[in-house]
Design a protein around this motif. Sequence first.
Motif, PDB file in Angstrom:
ATOM      1  N   PRO A  35      -5.570 -55.252 123.425  1.00  0.00           N
ATOM      2  CA  PRO A  35      -4.782 -55.381 124.650  1.00  0.00           C
ATOM      3  C   PRO A  35      -5.530 -56.229 125.668  1.00  0.00           C
ATOM      4  O   PRO A  35      -6.734 -56.468 125.526  1.00  0.00           O
ATOM      5  CB  PRO A  35      -4.637 -53.929 125.127  1.00  0.00           C
TER       6      PRO A  35
ATOM      7  N   ARG B 133      -2.105 -60.964 122.961  1.00  0.00           N
ATOM      8  CA  ARG B 133      -1.769 -61.042 124.378  1.00  0.00           C
ATOM      9  C   ARG B 133      -2.276 -62.356 124.970  1.00  0.00           C
ATOM     10  O   ARG B 133      -3.388 -62.789 124.656  1.00  0.00           O
ATOM     11  CB  ARG B 133      -2.418 -59.883 125.157  1.00  0.00           C
TER      12      ARG B 133
ATOM     13  N   HIS C 261       6.250 -66.310 121.345  1.00  0.00           N
ATOM     14  CA  HIS C 261       6.118 -64.847 121.334  1.00  0.00           C
ATOM     15  C   HIS C 261       7.086 -64.221 120.326  1.00  0.00           C
ATOM     16  O   HIS C 261       7.928 -63.385 120.666  1.00  0.00           O
ATOM     17  CB  HIS C 261       6.354 -64.271 122.726  1.00  0.00           C
TER      18      HIS C 261
END
Length: 531
Positions: A206, A234, A281
């Motif tokens: 993360p 990310r 994405h």
Amino acid sequence: MAPKVLISDKLSPAAVQIFKDRGIDVDFQPDLGKDKDKLAEIIGNYDGLAIRSATKVTEKIIEAATNLKVVGRAGIGVDNVDIPNASKKGIIVMNTPFGNMITTAEHAIAMMFAVARQIPEASASTHAGKWEKSKFMGVELTGKTLGVIGAGNIGGIVCQRAVGLKMKVVAYDPFLSDERATELGVTKVELDELFARADFITLHVPLTDTTRNVISAEAIAKMKDGVRIINCARGGLVDEAALAEALKSGKVAGAAFDVFETEPAKDSPLFNLSNVVCTPHLGASTTEAQENVALQVAEQISDYLLTGAVTNALNMPSVTAEEAKVMGPWIKLAGHLGNFIGQMTDEPIKAINVLYDGVSSTMNLKALDCAVVAGIMKKANPDVNMVSAPVIAKERGVKISTTTQDQSGAFEGYIKVTVVTEKKERSVAGTVFSDGKPRFIQIKGINVDAEVGEHMLYTTNEDVPGIIGTLGGTLGDHGVNIANFTLGRSNSGGEAIALLYVDDALSTDVLKALEATGKFKQVKPLTFDIA
């Protein structure tokens, strides 16, 4: 009367059928989420709300939701839900954090193949009528070393797939145990060793203050010439400008990115470089993943409305309403204890032992355990919750044990958390006072009495005169106001600790100034969510 659920976004018809099969009155209006006024007008008629990302569950919607008990998000992101206001109103917010793990892992593997064989560029060239066979010379994956940063849910799957491709896999993850590394078939290494050994590097962590720009210009300098970097985790984990320069110089042979620091990504230093593969994405964008999360959210909402079972809740422990009234302060304490010890521990954790004394031993220990583990894991994963934390700990081979005992001291009850690593054991204990506020009462076996604050400073030193003056003077010189100051020691002249509650976050300059005094063995800033 059967519970009523509204589906206000496009969910699979199979999810609608799950509600019907379980006897729930379901209203499927897949375009309603775009009409916030209409949604506010009718939301009071429903016990449950199933959504994707189009529906915005705002304060206005929550205020109008007079009967709503649960919101279920088909997917992991809940930025479209006002969780604090939902919590105040007693509405559970659920997501489906594990429904797209395989899909995202597969996308990372696909991106690795694409950058290794220059597939997008070769495809565009061939479509243009060229036949540039000699231009697109790729590299094999077999026998290459893959460095995996973050070996949790998705990273673990990537490790297993890469081993199946006959790659050598090295992994860096502070919570990866030796047993779990063996199970995955990977070698556990420190980050610098991973940089030095890897032919390919893929990120699966993360975005936190610790992981932001984990791939920096400095990190790239430590890597092999010709390394290839994949990021499907990310945006912000990689310094895109530094990577672009390394790609232009040839230090990095190629990169494949599905995520960007700013999204939607209209511009990036990585764009228009011939050795970079970019996708918008797409990590979770497969038919199977979208179906999985829809079915999962339908099952979870049904379970809660029909049986009271809570799964993947982001704002509530798995306890009954009656238990929650008594346990609330103790759950908060358990989280603070875990968070304290998690922030103090940098090496991989092998075991977590929790002792419940007195009144705490009579409560729902599973929920308290979840709060402890979530607190510990929060440093590495801010998105962790009380449901997902034990799953993550188990996957990483962390053993969790619980002990109970009758009241044994001056307090009506307390909780003591101990973590075990390869190098040491570390413990902290706390209790809840009659005012309902959690307190730290013991650290490393040294008794203290410390209020929990949002910003805190922890120091250790030899028990010698002048420490209070040094702490107060140094903080005062830097304009730091102290709200609470607690000291403790093992014995006269032995080990001593200080725990300070300060008004604002401590700057790097303050910490360096304290370290420069030479009086402290350890200087550690701590933060806690006291809302």
